[in-house]
Design a protein around this motif. Sequence first.
Motif, PDB file in Angstrom:
ATOM      1  N   ALA A  63       0.778  -1.210  -0.114  1.00 11.64           N
ATOM      2  CA  ALA A  63      -0.218   0.046  -0.088  1.00 11.64           C
ATOM      3  C   ALA A  63       0.823   1.181   0.027  1.00 11.64           C
ATOM      4  O   ALA A  63       0.403   2.367  -0.587  1.00 11.64           O
ATOM      5  CB  ALA A  63      -0.786  -0.144   1.090  1.00 11.64           C
ATOM      6  N   GLU A  64       2.158   1.113   0.629  1.00 13.35           N
ATOM      7  CA  GLU A  64       2.923   2.346   0.665  1.00 13.35           C
ATOM      8  C   GLU A  64       3.955   2.442  -0.304  1.00 13.35           C
ATOM      9  O   GLU A  64       4.803   3.028  -0.280  1.00 13.35           O
ATOM     10  CB  GLU A  64       3.563   2.362   2.108  1.00 13.35           C
ATOM     11  N   HIS A  65       3.928   1.626  -1.258  1.00 11.52           N
ATOM     12  CA  HIS A  65       4.753   1.279  -2.179  1.00 11.52           C
ATOM     13  C   HIS A  65       6.246   1.131  -1.785  1.00 11.52           C
ATOM     14  O   HIS A  65       7.068   1.954  -2.140  1.00 11.52           O
ATOM     15  CB  HIS A  65       4.830   2.474  -3.175  1.00 11.52           C
ATOM     16  N   ARG A  66       6.469   0.498  -0.683  1.00 11.10           N
ATOM     17  CA  ARG A  66       7.866   0.372  -0.201  1.00 11.10           C
ATOM     18  C   ARG A  66       7.910  -1.337  -0.321  1.00 11.10           C
ATOM     19  O   ARG A  66       7.372  -1.961  -0.615  1.00 11.10           O
ATOM     20  CB  ARG A  66       8.045   0.765   1.027  1.00 11.10           C
ATOM     21  N   PRO A  67       9.404  -1.561  -0.235  1.00  5.85           N
ATOM     22  CA  PRO A  67       9.826  -3.185  -0.211  1.00  5.85           C
ATOM     23  C   PRO A  67       8.799  -3.825   0.880  1.00  5.85           C
ATOM     24  O   PRO A  67       8.758  -3.538   1.912  1.00  5.85           O
ATOM     25  CB  PRO A  67      11.370  -3.190   0.000  1.00  5.85           C
ATOM     26  N   MET A  68       8.627  -5.239   0.531  1.00  3.35           N
ATOM     27  CA  MET A  68       7.929  -6.024   1.198  1.00  3.35           C
ATOM     28  C   MET A  68       9.004  -6.688   2.235  1.00  3.35           C
ATOM     29  O   MET A  68      10.271  -6.604   1.855  1.00  3.35           O
ATOM     30  CB  MET A  68       7.261  -7.130   0.537  1.00  3.35           C
ATOM     31  N   THR A  69       8.832  -6.892   3.323  1.00  2.00           N
ATOM     32  CA  THR A  69       9.598  -7.620   4.388  1.00  2.00           C
ATOM     33  C   THR A  69       9.309  -8.941   4.732  1.00  2.00           C
ATOM     34  O   THR A  69       9.687  -9.587   5.673  1.00  2.00           O
ATOM     35  CB  THR A  69       9.647  -6.710   5.573  1.00  2.00           C
ATOM     36  N   LEU A  70       8.790  -9.582   3.779  1.00  2.00           N
ATOM     37  CA  LEU A  70       8.510 -11.133   3.920  1.00  2.00           C
ATOM     38  C   LEU A  70       9.641 -11.880   3.886  1.00  2.00           C
ATOM     39  O   LEU A  70      10.455 -11.742   3.183  1.00  2.00           O
ATOM     40  CB  LEU A  70       7.522 -11.687   2.851  1.00  2.00           C
ATOM     41  N   LYS A  71       9.736 -12.982   4.614  1.00  2.00           N
ATOM     42  CA  LYS A  71      10.880 -13.734   4.854  1.00  2.00           C
ATOM     43  C   LYS A  71      10.433 -15.198   4.745  1.00  2.00           C
ATOM     44  O   LYS A  71       9.174 -15.446   5.090  1.00  2.00           O
ATOM     45  CB  LYS A  71      11.591 -13.586   6.026  1.00  2.00           C
ATOM     46  N   ASN A  72      11.563 -16.107   4.412  1.00  2.00           N
ATOM     47  CA  ASN A  72      11.001 -17.568   4.494  1.00  2.00           C
ATOM     48  C   ASN A  72      10.608 -17.755   5.830  1.00  2.00           C
ATOM     49  O   ASN A  72      11.560 -17.691   6.634  1.00  2.00           O
ATOM     50  CB  ASN A  72      12.137 -18.167   3.570  1.00  2.00           C
ATOM     51  N   GLN A  73       9.470 -18.504   5.747  1.00  2.00           N
ATOM     52  CA  GLN A  73       8.866 -18.929   7.067  1.00  2.00           C
ATOM     53  C   GLN A  73       8.748 -20.225   7.161  1.00  2.00           C
ATOM     54  O   GLN A  73       8.544 -21.008   6.410  1.00  2.00           O
ATOM     55  CB  GLN A  73       7.533 -18.638   7.548  1.00  2.00           C
ATOM     56  N   ASP A  74       9.237 -21.024   8.497  1.00  2.00           N
ATOM     57  CA  ASP A  74       9.029 -22.274   8.595  1.00  2.00           C
ATOM     58  C   ASP A  74       7.555 -22.313   9.089  1.00  2.00           C
ATOM     59  O   ASP A  74       7.228 -21.985  10.259  1.00  2.00           O
ATOM     60  CB  ASP A  74       9.940 -22.883   9.896  1.00  2.00           C
ATOM     61  N   PHE A  75       6.722 -22.779   8.173  1.00  2.00           N
ATOM     62  CA  PHE A  75       5.166 -22.703   8.322  1.00  2.00           C
ATOM     63  C   PHE A  75       4.862 -23.504   9.489  1.00  2.00           C
ATOM     64  O   PHE A  75       3.908 -23.193  10.353  1.00  2.00           O
ATOM     65  CB  PHE A  75       4.437 -23.112   7.233  1.00  2.00           C
ATOM     66  N   ASN A  76       5.695 -24.752   9.757  1.00  2.00           N
ATOM     67  CA  ASN A  76       5.097 -25.693  10.875  1.00  2.00           C
ATOM     68  C   ASN A  76       5.332 -25.024  12.155  1.00  2.00           C
ATOM     69  O   ASN A  76       4.518 -24.935  13.030  1.00  2.00           O
ATOM     70  CB  ASN A  76       5.690 -26.816  10.793  1.00  2.00           C
ATOM     71  N   GLU A  77       6.484 -24.244  12.213  1.00  2.00           N
ATOM     72  CA  GLU A  77       6.954 -23.551  13.592  1.00  2.00           C
ATOM     73  C   GLU A  77       6.127 -22.251  13.587  1.00  2.00           C
ATOM     74  O   GLU A  77       5.523 -22.102  14.794  1.00  2.00           O
ATOM     75  CB  GLU A  77       8.454 -23.041  13.334  1.00  2.00           C
ATOM     76  N   PHE A  78       5.847 -21.783  12.811  1.00  2.00           N
ATOM     77  CA  PHE A  78       4.875 -20.429  12.661  1.00  2.00           C
ATOM     78  C   PHE A  78       3.462 -20.962  13.225  1.00  2.00           C
ATOM     79  O   PHE A  78       2.958 -20.398  14.162  1.00  2.00           O
ATOM     80  CB  PHE A  78       4.562 -19.796  11.529  1.00  2.00           C
ATOM     81  N   ASN A  79       3.063 -21.840  12.648  1.00  4.72           N
ATOM     82  CA  ASN A  79       1.633 -22.407  13.224  1.00  4.72           C
ATOM     83  C   ASN A  79       1.489 -22.972  14.634  1.00  4.72           C
ATOM     84  O   ASN A  79       0.674 -22.884  15.395  1.00  4.72           O
ATOM     85  CB  ASN A  79       1.281 -23.461  12.028  1.00  4.72           C
ATOM     86  N   ARG A  80       2.848 -23.775  14.985  1.00  6.74           N
ATOM     87  CA  ARG A  80       2.768 -24.359  16.399  1.00  6.74           C
ATOM     88  C   ARG A  80       3.006 -23.145  17.205  1.00  6.74           C
ATOM     89  O   ARG A  80       2.361 -23.077  18.185  1.00  6.74           O
ATOM     90  CB  ARG A  80       4.164 -25.107  16.468  1.00  6.74           C
ATOM     91  N   ASP A  81       3.643 -21.946  16.817  1.00  2.00           N
ATOM     92  CA  ASP A  81       3.683 -20.595  17.808  1.00  2.00           C
ATOM     93  C   ASP A  81       2.400 -20.065  17.870  1.00  2.00           C
ATOM     94  O   ASP A  81       1.725 -19.542  18.819  1.00  2.00           O
ATOM     95  CB  ASP A  81       4.753 -19.835  17.333  1.00  2.00           C
ATOM     96  N   ALA A  82       1.682 -20.157  16.733  1.00  2.00           N
ATOM     97  CA  ALA A  82       0.188 -19.589  16.690  1.00  2.00           C
ATOM     98  C   ALA A  82      -0.633 -20.335  17.588  1.00  2.00           C
ATOM     99  O   ALA A  82      -1.361 -19.885  18.476  1.00  2.00           O
ATOM    100  CB  ALA A  82      -0.409 -19.541  15.348  1.00  2.00           C
ATOM    101  N   ALA A  83      -0.717 -21.741  17.681  1.00  3.51           N
ATOM    102  CA  ALA A  83      -1.507 -22.630  18.414  1.00  3.51           C
ATOM    103  C   ALA A  83      -1.158 -22.391  20.059  1.00  3.51           C
ATOM    104  O   ALA A  83      -2.012 -22.052  20.886  1.00  3.51           O
ATOM    105  CB  ALA A  83      -1.424 -24.123  18.236  1.00  3.51           C
TER     106      ALA A  83
END
Length: 153
Positions: A63-83
Motif C-alpha cells: 500500500a505504501e509502495h515500499r519493499p515487502m519484508t516477507l521472509k521465508n517462514q518455517d510454516f510448521n513452526e509459525f503455526n505451532r507458535d500460533a496454536a
Amino acid sequence: MYTKQEKLEAYAEWITFAQSLMDLPEEKWTGPIAEGKWSPRDIVSHIMLWDKYFLENAVCPMAEHRPMTLKNQDFNEFNRDAAAYGLTQSKEALISQTVDARQQLLEVLQNIPEAEYAYKYEDTLSVDEYLLDFYEHDRHHMAQIKGYITATA
C-alpha cells in the motif's frame, strides 16, 4: 468476486464467522476438530497471526509502495507458535484480536487503488493473489470448523 468491493466483502466474511464462534461452548472451542487436528481456538489464532504477519510484511508495504519484508517462514513452526499463543488468550480476547487484525487488513486493502490490485509487487505477490489465496484459506478452515460443530452437535 470480481470488483474490488466484492473481493473485500468476501475477505471480510471471516470476521462474522469468527464472531459467531463466541457462542461455541468451551469444550468445542478447545477440542480438536478431528484426531490429531487443531481446535477452533488454534485455527482462529493461526489465521489471526498470519493476518498480522501479512499486514506488517506485505500489505502495508504494498500500500505504501515500499519493499515487502516477507521472509521465508518455517510454516510448521509459525503455526505451532500460533496454536501456543491461542492457549494464552481467552476466547473473547482471541476473537477480538482476530476481528481487529482482519479489520486492519481490510482498511489498508480498501485504500489501495483497484488499478493496483493486479500489479505484482517485487515480482512476487499481487493484492489479487493475496486475497484469493487467503479467501480460499479462510474457506478451508471455516468448512473444517463448521463440519466439526455439525458432527459434534
